[in-house]
Design an enzyme around this catalytic site. Structure first.
Site: not given
Length: 602
Positions: A18-19, A21, A23, A38, A132
């Site tokens: 993803g933006g 880093g 996994v 991660k 979140d």
């Protein structure tokens, strides 16, 4: 071997990017387990702090519905400074991926929402607000377990009033479609930003699980802000037929603008979801037909093994359980693999073998049993002995020892006690253990279970006696004398009797716990030894107590920090000597008598 992180975690397979880093699936070389690593490349100190916050907050939460964090650190990769987070390896789909394929069955939606509520309850009890909660941050594993992820913007302490959710650059953090009104305003109107903001987000997620639609549909940020602050959400039943009125009410309460109008805590939400699930189940197919059925199981292996193969595998399982060799866990693991290949993962024999393996690794992997439990219910059924035993273990230990209010598990435990009574009998070990956990949970309530017994009050002792006392005769009739459950109940009730001044009751139990008073006085816990001897003496047998007081007094000078205890033991010995002399003068018998209680006021 793949790239090593910290000379410990061998990266094996890239699972996602993803933006921030990547996994990876990795092997922890130190303990020999598969983990998820991660790896992030923070661009600012604030991003580093967020990563560290996720590690420190989630790493202190131990709950079956929260992804476990094992480790955290910093490392250099290809000349770049990176941070890494080591978590339990989860295989499954996020709720966002589930919803992308359509609305899930109502029973699944209620089960998943209930487990999210349980996870949030554990976090809130630890003083942590997630901030979140959204479908993308909830995973349903391949074995059916719900896991709440990503505590990266969680907040410790929750905050009771002001304090905004802005970053250092003035950006509001969180996911706007699920953000509570007080988080949009940063508590500027006096509304506290605490765990009830997570419950609001859960209300948004529940609405989406029930209907496929979010409660507020605006696309632009200013529109979302206006809707969350002022608009009333639609009732779920207005968007999809067949949703019970109780769920309309729950969603409305969760999405209340004022946090004080929402449910008091996550435990209340969990209870209301469980009530709704039971009502839906009671209505049967009439409600379920409005929803698409769950996808049919489609194994990647053949399941048409003939009777001879099944008999051979069944015999292997029976022999392993009967013989219980030293390597039984390894053999059960191999058997599970063979059963999965020959019969499929959903075959009852596969499920039973996986269950017995999970039981034997509980101390090393507490979540394995919980992860297989949904499959046991689905494949073996609620009344199967293994299912009842697994549920009684998971629910009972959560009620007696887990976070939150133990009483919230009362209804499920009573249901399990009834089931276990039918299958194992009223005096079966599973039945009695479930009763023991129920009594422990009801006595504990919302408090932590008593750790240091001396810290307990008379009121707490009376409460425990009321719950555990009626259970003791059945335990003594059914269990072996060295049963851990029986010994624990005797110890707790003996101490309770001591605290409330019931010396006769305490002495009766202490005699059973410590039949060798000499061994107790010479080698046992000195505080316990004094309590036992004093109880026996005050209950009418000072001669037996005196016979062992000298043994206890002789060893105390050799133990550190026992000066006060030595004075108390010496005073008790003097009291008992005076009592014995007085009794001998009164009746000349020298034998145990019955009138000593008036000599010893507590």
């Amino acid at each position: 071997m793949g790239e090593l992180i910290e000379n410990r975690y061998a990266l094996e397979e890239l699972l996602g990017r993803g933006g921030f880093g990547e996994v990876w699936q990795a092997e922890d070389g130190r303990v020999g387990r598969r983990v998820a690593v991660k790896i992030g490349y923070p661009q600012t100190p604030e991003e580093t702090r967020r990563f560290e916050r996720e590690a420190s907050l989630a790493g202190n939460l131990a709950h079956p519905n929260i992804a476990t964090v094992h480790d955290f650190g910093r490392v250099e990769r290809a000349g770049r400074e990176a941070v890494f987070l080591v978590m339990e390896l989860l295989r499954g789909r996020s709720l966002a991926e589930v919803l992308a394929e359509g609305v899930p069955p109502l029973a699944d939606a209620l089960e998943w929402a209930g487990r999210i509520a349980d996870a949030l309850g554990a976090a809130h009890c630890a003083g942590i607000v997630h901030r979140d909660v959204k479908p993308a941050n909830v995973m349903v594993t391949d074995s059916g377990v719900v896991k709440v992820l990503d505590f990266g913007i969680a907040k410790a302490g929750g905050g009771s009033g002001g304090g905004t959710d802005l970053t250092g650059t003035g950006m509001l953090i969180g996911s706007f479609p699920y953000m509570a009104p007080e988080r949009w305003t940063g508590g500027a109107d006096g509304s506290p930003v605490d765990g009830r903001a997570d419950l609001y987000a859960l209300g948004c997620v529940l609405m989406e699980l029930l209907t496929g639609a979010r409660p507020f549909a605006a696309v632009e940020l200013h529109g979302l802000l206006a809707q969350h602050l002022t608009a009333e959400p639609p009732a779920p039943s207005s968007l999809r037929a067949g949703i019970p009125a109780a769920l309309d009410c729950l969603v409305r309460d969760l999405l209340a603008k004022d946090p004080r109008d929402r449910p008091a805590d996550a435990a209340e939400v969990s209870r209301r979801l469980a009530d709704a699930a039971r009502a839906v189940a009671a209505e049967g197919p009439a409600v379920a037909v409005s929803y698409p059925p769950p996808p049919a199981y489609a194994p990647s292996v053949h399941t048409a093994a003939d009777g001879a193969v099944r008999m051979m595998l069944d015999r292997r399982l029976t022999q392993l359980l009967e013989d219980s060799p030293a390597d039984v866990v390894d053999r059960l693991s191999l058997l599970v693999d063979d059963l999965t290949e020959e019969l499929g993962v959903q075959d009852p024999l596969t499920v039973r073998a996986a269950y017995h393996r999970a039981v034997r690794v509980r101390r090393q992997s507490a979540t394995d049993l919980e992860r297989i439990l949904p499959r046991m219910v689905r494949v073996l059924g609620l009344e199967h002995p293994d299912t009842i035993t697994a549920r009684a273990t998971c629910v009972g230990e959560a009620a007696a020892f887990g976070p939150g209010d133990g009483r919230r598990h009362e209804e499920e435990l009573r249901e399990l006690i009834a089931q276990a009574g039918r299958v194992f009998g009223e005096h079966g070990l599973v039945t009695l253990t479930a009763r023991y956990h129920l009594a422990s949970a009801m006595h504990r309530g919302s408090r932590d279970r008593d750790g240091q017994w001396d810290a307990r009050t008379r009121e707490r002792a009376e409460s425990e006696r009321a719950w555990l006392g009626p259970l003791l005769p059945d335990l003594e009739w059914a269990l072996d004398a060295d049963s851990p459950v029986l010994l624990d109940v005797r110890r707790r009730l003996a101490h309770d009797a001591w605290l409330v001044g019931d010396c006769a009751g305490a002495a009766q139990l202490y005699w059973r716990l410590f039949p060798d008073l000499a061994e107790l006085a010479e080698y046992g816990d000195p505080e316990v030894a004094h309590r036992v001897l004093r109880s026996i003496g005050e209950a009418g047998d000072p001669v037996s107590a005196l016979a062992h007081m000298d043994l206890l007094l002789h060893r105390l000078p050799f133990l550190s920090g026992t000066q006060r205890l030595a004075q108390e033991v010496s005073a008790t010995r003097s009291e008992f000597r005076r009592a014995v002399r007085a009794r001998r003068r009164a009746d000349g018998s020298g034998g145990p008598g019955g009138g000593l209680s008036r000599l010893f006021g507590r």
